[in-house]
Design an enzyme around this catalytic site. Structure first.
Site, PDB file in Angstrom:
ATOM      1  N   THR A 113       1.025  -1.353   0.089  1.00  0.00           N
ATOM      2  CA  THR A 113      -0.043  -0.102   0.030  1.00  0.00           C
ATOM      3  C   THR A 113       0.819   1.262  -0.003  1.00  0.00           C
ATOM      4  O   THR A 113       1.553   1.598   1.083  1.00  0.00           O
ATOM      5  CB  THR A 113      -1.024  -0.089   1.282  1.00  0.00           C
ATOM      6  OG1 THR A 113      -1.663  -1.388   1.203  1.00  0.00           O
ATOM      7  CG2 THR A 113      -1.820   1.059   1.055  1.00  0.00           C
ATOM      8  N   LYS A 129      -7.715  -0.056  -1.947  1.00  0.00           N
ATOM      9  CA  LYS A 129      -7.054  -0.539  -0.873  1.00  0.00           C
ATOM     10  C   LYS A 129      -7.216   0.650   0.099  1.00  0.00           C
ATOM     11  O   LYS A 129      -7.285   0.226   1.319  1.00  0.00           O
ATOM     12  CB  LYS A 129      -5.470  -0.803  -1.002  1.00  0.00           C
ATOM     13  CG  LYS A 129      -4.949  -1.272   0.412  1.00  0.00           C
ATOM     14  CD  LYS A 129      -5.399  -2.612   0.682  1.00  0.00           C
ATOM     15  CE  LYS A 129      -4.749  -2.908   2.132  1.00  0.00           C
ATOM     16  NZ  LYS A 129      -3.024  -3.340   1.904  1.00  0.00           N
TER      17      LYS A 129
END
Length: 312
Positions: free
Chosen positions: A107, A183
């Protein structure tokens, strides 16, 4: 490509053998010729024990690879693994053949992954934006949720790898960054749910409720969540460790990682003009934990900030 015939299976490299990278490397080594790199030798040794070939540099791992899976902490580590810098002298990008694919499972935010994709495209290397969710245990069993942003050509090349790691694979969109966006939305909920679980258990403890019982009861009703079920028992262990000096829970998800993710959440929401006041409050709680030196601890340590060391 067949995942059962290693003579035709894609040669795979995994860069980053942390809490998520090591179980992913282990899972991939069970089906593909796999190489593995981490800056720490002990992590490479663990990967070797799981069947992967250890590599001393990202370039050594990626040389001749069809697919490079990257599982690192942040943007700086992503760029270091690919282009060198910091503790990494030889980045993977310099040895990747034209047509190879890099799968970014970390991420790092939309801007970060797009910047890397642009640099790789100059070398004829494609990128699959594929952040994951599910935790280390599920990573080792191929039970991850993977959110993908990629064009069809890149996706097809990476598909055997993604299918090996994921039980749920969502193609969010064709753009690099679409996976990161999804995400980020996912992490908004995860960060809030973890903070809410910590507050709930801190309140239960302060009011004299047995915490094991509280976790059990909350998990069976409308308040149940994956984060409560996963973090709740570890939060109980955090309190036990603070009270009697026993060892705390196993480190499975560092607090500075969720802090980094929540910072991405708040920044992206601000850019989009969306008010996320609850996420911002959770973000401040993680920042408080960071200021207390808890960044390297499991994120369940958040609970220890919220009530006295001894129950009322």
């Amino acid at each position: 490509m067949s995942t059962d015939d290693t003579t035709t299976a894609p040669v795979t490299a995994v860069l980053g053998l942390g809490a998520m990278g090591l179980p992913m490397a282990t899972r991939l080594a069970g089906a593909f010729p796999a190489r593995a790199f981490d800056v720490f030798e002990e992590r490479r040794t663990l990967a070797a024990a799981a069947g992967a070939t250890p590599a001393a540099t990202p370039a050594e791992a990626a040389d001749g690879a069809d697919v490079v899976v990257i599982a690192v902490r942040d943007q700086d580590q992503l760029e270091s693994c690919l282009f060198g810098g910091g503790p990494v002298e030889k980045g993977a990008a310099g040895v990747l053949r034209e047509g190879a694919v890099v799968v970014v499972t970390s991420t790092v935010g939309v801007d970060g992954v797009q910047a890397v994709a642009t640099r790789l495209a100059e070398r004829g290397v494609r990128l699959v934006d594929a952040p994951v969710s599910g935790g280390a245990v599920r990573a080792g069993t191929g039970d991850l949720l993977i959110m993908v942003g990629a064009d069809d050509t890149a996706l097809e090349a990476a598909r055997p790898i993604l299918d090996r790691l994921a039980s749920t694979l969502h193609i969010v969109g064709p753009r690099t960054g679409d996976g990161q966006i999804m995400k980020t939305v996912n992490q908004l909920l995860c960060g809030i749910h973890t903070a809410a679980a910590a507050e709930s258990l801190a309140l239960a403890r302060a009011l004299g409720i047995d915490l094991d019982r509280a976790v059990d009861v909350l998990g069976q009703g409308a308040a149940a969540s994956f984060m409560l079920a996963d973090r709740g028992p570890r939060m109980v262990q955090q309190y036990q460790a603070a009270e009697d000096g026993t060892g705390g829970p196993e480190l499975r998800s560092r607090l500075d990682i969720i802090r980094k993710d929540m910072n991405i959440v708040v920044s992206l929401a601000k850019k989009a003009g969306v008010a996320t006041s609850v996420a911002a409050a959770a973000d401040q709680l993680y920042q408080l934990a960071m200021s207390q030196g808890l960044g390297a601890q499991d994120d369940s340590a958040l609970v220890t900030l919220l009530s006295p060391r001894t129950a009322g």
